[in-house]
Design a protein around this motif. Structure first.
Motif, PDB file in Angstrom:
ATOM      1  N   SER A  42     -13.967 -18.293  21.925  1.00 47.73           N
ATOM      2  CA  SER A  42     -13.088 -17.131  21.877  1.00 47.73           C
ATOM      3  C   SER A  42     -11.669 -17.596  21.572  1.00 47.73           C
ATOM      4  O   SER A  42     -11.388 -18.792  21.526  1.00 47.73           O
ATOM      5  CB  SER A  42     -13.135 -16.370  23.205  1.00 47.73           C
ATOM      6  OG  SER A  42     -12.773 -17.226  24.261  1.00 47.73           O
ATOM      7  N   CYS A  43     -10.781 -16.635  21.368  1.00 45.35           N
ATOM      8  CA  CYS A  43      -9.387 -16.946  21.074  1.00 45.35           C
ATOM      9  C   CYS A  43      -8.473 -16.332  22.132  1.00 45.35           C
ATOM     10  O   CYS A  43      -8.893 -15.484  22.921  1.00 45.35           O
ATOM     11  CB  CYS A  43      -8.996 -16.410  19.690  1.00 45.35           C
ATOM     12  SG  CYS A  43      -9.765 -17.284  18.317  1.00 45.35           S
ATOM     13  N   ALA A  44      -7.224 -16.763  22.140  1.00 38.61           N
ATOM     14  CA  ALA A  44      -6.249 -16.243  23.089  1.00 38.61           C
ATOM     15  C   ALA A  44      -4.918 -16.026  22.387  1.00 38.61           C
ATOM     16  O   ALA A  44      -4.571 -16.749  21.442  1.00 38.61           O
ATOM     17  CB  ALA A  44      -6.065 -17.218  24.251  1.00 38.61           C
ATOM     18  N   VAL A  45      -4.177 -15.034  22.859  1.00 38.06           N
ATOM     19  CA  VAL A  45      -2.797 -14.849  22.428  1.00 38.06           C
ATOM     20  C   VAL A  45      -1.942 -15.837  23.215  1.00 38.06           C
ATOM     21  O   VAL A  45      -2.069 -15.947  24.445  1.00 38.06           O
ATOM     22  CB  VAL A  45      -2.312 -13.409  22.687  1.00 38.06           C
ATOM     23  CG1 VAL A  45      -0.850 -13.269  22.299  1.00 38.06           C
ATOM     24  CG2 VAL A  45      -3.168 -12.423  21.913  1.00 38.06           C
ATOM     25  N   VAL A  46      -1.072 -16.565  22.528  1.00 36.32           N
ATOM     26  CA  VAL A  46      -0.292 -17.633  23.155  1.00 36.32           C
ATOM     27  C   VAL A  46       1.194 -17.383  22.949  1.00 36.32           C
ATOM     28  O   VAL A  46       1.635 -17.001  21.853  1.00 36.32           O
ATOM     29  CB  VAL A  46      -0.689 -19.003  22.561  1.00 36.32           C
ATOM     30  CG1 VAL A  46       0.206 -20.104  23.093  1.00 36.32           C
ATOM     31  CG2 VAL A  46      -2.140 -19.313  22.872  1.00 36.32           C
ATOM     32  N   VAL A  47       1.975 -17.603  24.026  1.00 43.04           N
ATOM     33  CA  VAL A  47       3.439 -17.530  23.982  1.00 43.04           C
ATOM     34  C   VAL A  47       3.986 -18.661  24.855  1.00 43.04           C
ATOM     35  O   VAL A  47       3.234 -19.343  25.554  1.00 43.04           O
ATOM     36  CB  VAL A  47       3.969 -16.172  24.497  1.00 43.04           C
ATOM     37  CG1 VAL A  47       3.489 -15.026  23.615  1.00 43.04           C
ATOM     38  CG2 VAL A  47       3.561 -15.945  25.946  1.00 43.04           C
ATOM     39  N   PRO A 105       9.187 -13.324  28.186  1.00 42.41           N
ATOM     40  CA  PRO A 105       9.264 -12.068  28.954  1.00 42.41           C
ATOM     41  C   PRO A 105       7.986 -11.231  28.923  1.00 42.41           C
ATOM     42  O   PRO A 105       7.785 -10.369  29.770  1.00 42.41           O
ATOM     43  CB  PRO A 105      10.439 -11.328  28.301  1.00 42.41           C
ATOM     44  CG  PRO A 105      10.631 -11.972  26.974  1.00 42.41           C
ATOM     45  CD  PRO A 105      10.226 -13.396  27.141  1.00 42.41           C
ATOM     46  N   ARG A 106       7.097 -11.496  27.953  1.00 46.47           N
ATOM     47  CA  ARG A 106       5.841 -10.735  27.879  1.00 46.47           C
ATOM     48  C   ARG A 106       4.634 -11.591  28.281  1.00 46.47           C
ATOM     49  O   ARG A 106       3.499 -11.224  27.998  1.00 46.47           O
ATOM     50  CB  ARG A 106       5.621 -10.229  26.444  1.00 46.47           C
ATOM     51  CG  ARG A 106       6.830  -9.551  25.809  1.00 46.47           C
ATOM     52  CD  ARG A 106       6.974  -8.103  26.221  1.00 46.47           C
ATOM     53  NE  ARG A 106       8.138  -7.516  25.551  1.00 46.47           N
ATOM     54  CZ  ARG A 106       8.101  -6.939  24.373  1.00 46.47           C
ATOM     55  NH1 ARG A 106       6.945  -6.843  23.719  1.00 46.47           N
ATOM     56  NH2 ARG A 106       9.197  -6.432  23.833  1.00 46.47           N
ATOM     57  N   ALA A 107       4.861 -12.710  28.941  1.00 48.57           N
ATOM     58  CA  ALA A 107       3.774 -13.645  29.234  1.00 48.57           C
ATOM     59  C   ALA A 107       2.674 -13.035  30.094  1.00 48.57           C
ATOM     60  O   ALA A 107       1.527 -13.499  30.056  1.00 48.57           O
ATOM     61  CB  ALA A 107       4.323 -14.898  29.908  1.00 48.57           C
ATOM     62  N   ASN A 108       2.995 -12.019  30.887  1.00 50.40           N
ATOM     63  CA  ASN A 108       2.004 -11.419  31.784  1.00 50.40           C
ATOM     64  C   ASN A 108       1.535 -10.046  31.316  1.00 50.40           C
ATOM     65  O   ASN A 108       0.936  -9.297  32.098  1.00 50.40           O
ATOM     66  CB  ASN A 108       2.577 -11.320  33.199  1.00 50.40           C
ATOM     67  CG  ASN A 108       2.823 -12.687  33.811  1.00 50.40           C
ATOM     68  OD1 ASN A 108       1.967 -13.566  33.748  1.00 50.40           O
ATOM     69  ND2 ASN A 108       4.008 -12.873  34.388  1.00 50.40           N
ATOM     70  N   CYS A 109       1.773  -9.730  30.054  1.00 49.08           N
ATOM     71  CA  CYS A 109       1.331  -8.435  29.530  1.00 49.08           C
ATOM     72  C   CYS A 109      -0.192  -8.338  29.564  1.00 49.08           C
ATOM     73  O   CYS A 109      -0.898  -9.335  29.400  1.00 49.08           O
ATOM     74  CB  CYS A 109       1.824  -8.241  28.099  1.00 49.08           C
ATOM     75  SG  CYS A 109       3.580  -7.881  27.990  1.00 49.08           S
ATOM     76  N   ARG A 110      -0.691  -7.121  29.742  1.00 51.45           N
ATOM     77  CA  ARG A 110      -2.127  -6.903  29.829  1.00 51.45           C
ATOM     78  C   ARG A 110      -2.706  -6.230  28.595  1.00 51.45           C
ATOM     79  O   ARG A 110      -3.913  -6.025  28.521  1.00 51.45           O
ATOM     80  CB  ARG A 110      -2.432  -6.027  31.057  1.00 51.45           C
ATOM     81  CG  ARG A 110      -2.007  -6.660  32.378  1.00 51.45           C
ATOM     82  CD  ARG A 110      -2.895  -7.822  32.717  1.00 51.45           C
ATOM     83  NE  ARG A 110      -2.465  -8.495  33.941  1.00 51.45           N
ATOM     84  CZ  ARG A 110      -3.143  -9.454  34.551  1.00 51.45           C
ATOM     85  NH1 ARG A 110      -4.288  -9.852  34.031  1.00 51.45           N
ATOM     86  NH2 ARG A 110      -2.686 -10.026  35.637  1.00 51.45           N
ATOM     87  N   SER A 111      -1.857  -5.874  27.650  1.00 52.10           N
ATOM     88  CA  SER A 111      -2.350  -5.165  26.466  1.00 52.10           C
ATOM     89  C   SER A 111      -1.649  -5.656  25.202  1.00 52.10           C
ATOM     90  O   SER A 111      -0.457  -5.992  25.217  1.00 52.10           O
ATOM     91  CB  SER A 111      -2.123  -3.666  26.619  1.00 52.10           C
ATOM     92  OG  SER A 111      -2.478  -2.987  25.425  1.00 52.10           O
ATOM     93  N   GLY A 126       4.203 -26.405  27.145  1.00 48.84           N
ATOM     94  CA  GLY A 126       5.019 -25.315  27.650  1.00 48.84           C
ATOM     95  C   GLY A 126       4.587 -23.942  27.167  1.00 48.84           C
ATOM     96  O   GLY A 126       5.404 -23.023  27.109  1.00 48.84           O
ATOM     97  N   LEU A 127       3.304 -23.790  26.851  1.00 50.19           N
ATOM     98  CA  LEU A 127       2.774 -22.517  26.373  1.00 50.19           C
ATOM     99  C   LEU A 127       1.769 -21.974  27.380  1.00 50.19           C
ATOM    100  O   LEU A 127       1.296 -22.689  28.263  1.00 50.19           O
ATOM    101  CB  LEU A 127       2.106 -22.690  25.009  1.00 50.19           C
ATOM    102  CG  LEU A 127       2.938 -23.328  23.900  1.00 50.19           C
ATOM    103  CD1 LEU A 127       2.106 -23.484  22.632  1.00 50.19           C
ATOM    104  CD2 LEU A 127       4.189 -22.522  23.617  1.00 50.19           C
ATOM    105  N   CYS A 128       1.416 -20.700  27.233  1.00 50.38           N
ATOM    106  CA  CYS A 128       0.412 -20.102  28.104  1.00 50.38           C
ATOM    107  C   CYS A 128      -0.336 -19.014  27.345  1.00 50.38           C
ATOM    108  O   CYS A 128       0.146 -18.487  26.340  1.00 50.38           O
ATOM    109  CB  CYS A 128       1.052 -19.514  29.357  1.00 50.38           C
ATOM    110  SG  CYS A 128       2.171 -18.127  29.047  1.00 50.38           S
ATOM    111  N   ALA A 129      -1.519 -18.685  27.827  1.00 48.31           N
ATOM    112  CA  ALA A 129      -2.325 -17.601  27.248  1.00 48.31           C
ATOM    113  C   ALA A 129      -1.932 -16.288  27.914  1.00 48.31           C
ATOM    114  O   ALA A 129      -1.823 -16.209  29.136  1.00 48.31           O
ATOM    115  CB  ALA A 129      -3.805 -17.881  27.456  1.00 48.31           C
ATOM    116  N   VAL A 130      -1.720 -15.255  27.103  1.00 47.59           N
ATOM    117  CA  VAL A 130      -1.371 -13.935  27.615  1.00 47.59           C
ATOM    118  C   VAL A 130      -2.660 -13.228  28.039  1.00 47.59           C
ATOM    119  O   VAL A 130      -3.606 -13.142  27.241  1.00 47.59           O
ATOM    120  CB  VAL A 130      -0.628 -13.113  26.544  1.00 47.59           C
ATOM    121  CG1 VAL A 130      -0.217 -11.749  27.104  1.00 47.59           C
ATOM    122  CG2 VAL A 130       0.604 -13.863  26.043  1.00 47.59           C
TER     123      VAL A 130
END
Length: 316
Positions: free
Chosen positions: A166-171, A176-182, A254-258
């Protein structure tokens, strides 16, 4: 047309001029000019335009260049096949490898390969579509370990699936949107991708359209994983990574998956090569070493290796 004339023509195209081709082929400029003139006489069309800064290819020259590369490549592969049968394999193997595979299984694969084929030189490219596909077409790449062109099975290339994930959105981690759910909350961001949605119709475009969302306002293209990392770390852009790449690089970069709730497209990694062109002995050996490395990694005690393998479905 003679093979040495085609080699001269390719050298001129690569070097951008007569003198550069002469240096590459260890020949005199006069000999290069003569060979080019003979080739133009044989095809009865001009292949290059001479300028004060070098040469540029005509439309005819650009068309012939593709075929010239293929012919030279096939001759080299024929020689390599004969050498392999004699037990004297030598030459060069050119491979493009998707970033997460290069960061995990490539070192051990390369070690095994060089032990079995010590006389083969490896030429490695970053396995991104805009880099790999043109080289596959002109024969300068033996095969590509990476993502097939989205939505296009076609007849130009043949595919042997290796992995699916699978894939992930990364920031960046402090985005500021790192914890967005949509995904709806990310549409107004600039995005950074390694493919062009306008030409490839990739998963990012399908992802937004499938969820009845507008395309991002601006999509930037980066044909380098290192460039992508640098920009994502220091901007508010978003990108899409396959999960194995998230596992091996996101945290330390220093990145994370949203944690968006929408389902993203799967990312497949395949062995991609030109249809109608059998893989060389060296290519098959490299792939065999990769498969062995992956299977042995399933017994690894390394947490990083286990996390990567948990994030993919093995198709081999």
């Amino acid at each position: 047309m003679k093979l040495h004339q085609l080699r001269t023509f390719v050298a001129i195209a690569d070097a951008g001029g007569i003198r550069g081709a002469a240096r590459a082929l260890d020949a005199s400029p006069a000999a290069i000019t003569k060979s080019l003139r003979q080739l133009e006489e044989s095809v009865q069309i001009p292949l290059v335009l001479r300028t004060s800064s070098g040469v540029t290819l005509t439309e005819f020259g650009q068309t012939l260049l593709v075929h010239a590369r293929l012919m030279i490549g096939q001759m080299a592969r024929a020689q390599e096949a004969v050498d392999a049968m004699r037990g004297t394999a030598s030459g060069k193997l050119s491979v493009a490898i998707t970033p997460w595979l290069a960061m995990t299984f490539l070192p051990e694969t390369m070690k095994r390969f060089t032990e079995r084929m010590p006389e083969i030189r490896l030429e490695l490219f970053e396995g991104l579509l805009p880099i790999a596909n043109p080289r596959l077409r002109d024969g300068s790449l033996d095969f590509f370990l990476g993502r097939p062109t989205p939505g296009d099975l076609g007849v130009e290339f043949q595919y042997r699936p290796l992995f699916s994930s699978s894939c992930a959105v990364v920031v960046r981690q402090d985005h500021p949107r790192a914890n967005c759910r949509s995904l709806a909350d990310l549409c107004d961001l600039d995005w950074l991708l390694t493919w062009d949605p306008a030409n490839d119709g990739p998963s990012a475009q399908n992802m937004f359209e499938r969820n009845k969302l507008p395309m991002p306002r601006k999509i930037h293209l980066a044909h380098s994983f290192a460039i992508s990392l640098a920009l994502l770390r220091q901007s508010d852009m978003a990108s899409i990574f396959p999960w194995p790449l998230v596992e091996v690089s996101a945290s330390r970069e220093g990145l994370c998956a949203v944690p968006v709730r929408e389902q993203l497209e799967d990312a497949k990694v395949s062995i991609i090569s030109r249809s109608g062109h059998p893989l060389s002995v060296a290519s098959e050996c490299f792939i065999e070493c990769l498969v062995e490395t992956v299977h042995d990694a399933q017994k690894s005690d390394s947490p990083d290796t286990r996390n990567v393998l948990r994030s993919v479905d093995l198709l081999i």
